[in-house]
Design a protein around this motif. Structure first.
Motif, PDB file in Angstrom:
ATOM      1  N   THR A   5       0.823  -1.205   0.000  1.00  0.00           N
ATOM      2  CA  THR A   5       0.000   0.000   0.000  1.00  0.00           C
ATOM      3  C   THR A   5       0.857   1.255   0.000  1.00  0.00           C
ATOM      4  N   SER A   6       1.999   1.209   0.686  1.00  0.00           N
ATOM      5  CA  SER A   6       2.857   2.401   0.751  1.00  0.00           C
ATOM      6  C   SER A   6       3.364   2.797  -0.631  1.00  0.00           C
ATOM      7  N   VAL A   7       3.659   1.832  -1.487  1.00  0.00           N
ATOM      8  CA  VAL A   7       4.120   2.144  -2.846  1.00  0.00           C
ATOM      9  C   VAL A   7       2.976   2.730  -3.670  1.00  0.00           C
ATOM     10  N   VAL A  77       5.000   6.326 -12.272  1.00  0.00           N
ATOM     11  CA  VAL A  77       4.396   5.171 -12.945  1.00  0.00           C
ATOM     12  C   VAL A  77       5.331   3.967 -12.859  1.00  0.00           C
ATOM     13  N   LYS A  78       6.610   4.201 -13.059  1.00  0.00           N
ATOM     14  CA  LYS A  78       7.587   3.107 -12.996  1.00  0.00           C
ATOM     15  C   LYS A  78       7.758   2.585 -11.571  1.00  0.00           C
ATOM     16  N   LEU A  79       7.538   3.436 -10.571  1.00  0.00           N
ATOM     17  CA  LEU A  79       7.607   2.986  -9.178  1.00  0.00           C
ATOM     18  C   LEU A  79       6.526   1.946  -8.910  1.00  0.00           C
ATOM     19  N   ASP A 127      10.148   0.431   4.582  1.00  0.00           N
ATOM     20  CA  ASP A 127      10.675  -0.937   4.543  1.00  0.00           C
ATOM     21  C   ASP A 127       9.883  -1.830   3.598  1.00  0.00           C
ATOM     22  N   ASN A 128       8.562  -1.678   3.597  1.00  0.00           N
ATOM     23  CA  ASN A 128       7.738  -2.483   2.690  1.00  0.00           C
ATOM     24  C   ASN A 128       8.046  -2.158   1.232  1.00  0.00           C
ATOM     25  N   ALA A 129       8.247  -0.879   0.940  1.00  0.00           N
ATOM     26  CA  ALA A 129       8.594  -0.484  -0.420  1.00  0.00           C
ATOM     27  C   ALA A 129       9.960  -1.029  -0.801  1.00  0.00           C
ATOM     28  N   LEU A 130      10.884  -0.986   0.134  1.00  0.00           N
ATOM     29  CA  LEU A 130      12.216  -1.520  -0.129  1.00  0.00           C
ATOM     30  C   LEU A 130      12.158  -3.013  -0.426  1.00  0.00           C
TER      31      LEU A 130
END
Length: 143
Positions: A5-7, A77-79, A127-130
């Motif tokens: 969700t964070s991303v 968008v690429k993220l 951290d979740n995005a990482l």
């Protein structure tokens, strides 16, 4: 691995920041023109150089903000797709938000842009995005 969700939230905030950047660009150009007009009133030929510097500095910042906005929208968008390199580009684009606030501290749009960018940066480096970005396979660049 599913996208955290964070991303998703970070990418939507980055897109919002891209749209809000257009308001900031228009505000900077308007403020620059008004300031150059006021400084130019009653100025002799020697002072006209200062008016040109004010005008060009506003235009250069506006062009830089526009370029950062384009990079920001593409990288957002690429993220979402899991590209690791997008975080570096988004961090670089965020520096232009700080420059907009420093150039025009009275512009409300620049402050909203700076705060939204700060929130998006925190979520982008969560951290979740990482974990999500590290788990995604990165294609090799062809030579």
């Amino acid at each position: 691995m599913t996208r955290p969700t964070s991303v998703s939230i970070a990418s939507w905030i980055w897109l919002f920041c891209g749209l809000l950047t257009t308001v900031t660009i228009v505000s900077i150009l308007t403020a620059t023109d008004v300031l150059a007009l006021l400084v130019g009133m009653g100025v002799d030929d020697a002072g006209r150089g200062a008016v040109r510097v004010i005008g060009w500095s506003g235009w250069m910042l506006a062009v830089g903000l526009f370029a950062a906005m384009v990079v920001q929208v593409v990288a957002a968008v690429k993220l979402r797709e899991g590209a690791r390199w997008s975080r570096a580009l988004l961090t670089f684009a965020a520096s232009f938000s700080l420059m907009a606030v420093l150039y025009g501290p009275t512009l409300w749009s620049a402050w909203v842009l700076l705060i939204a960018t700060a929130v998006a940066l925190v979520l982008t480096y969560d951290d979740n995005a990482l974990d999500y970005l590290e788990a995604r396979p990165q294609p090799l660049a062809s030579v």
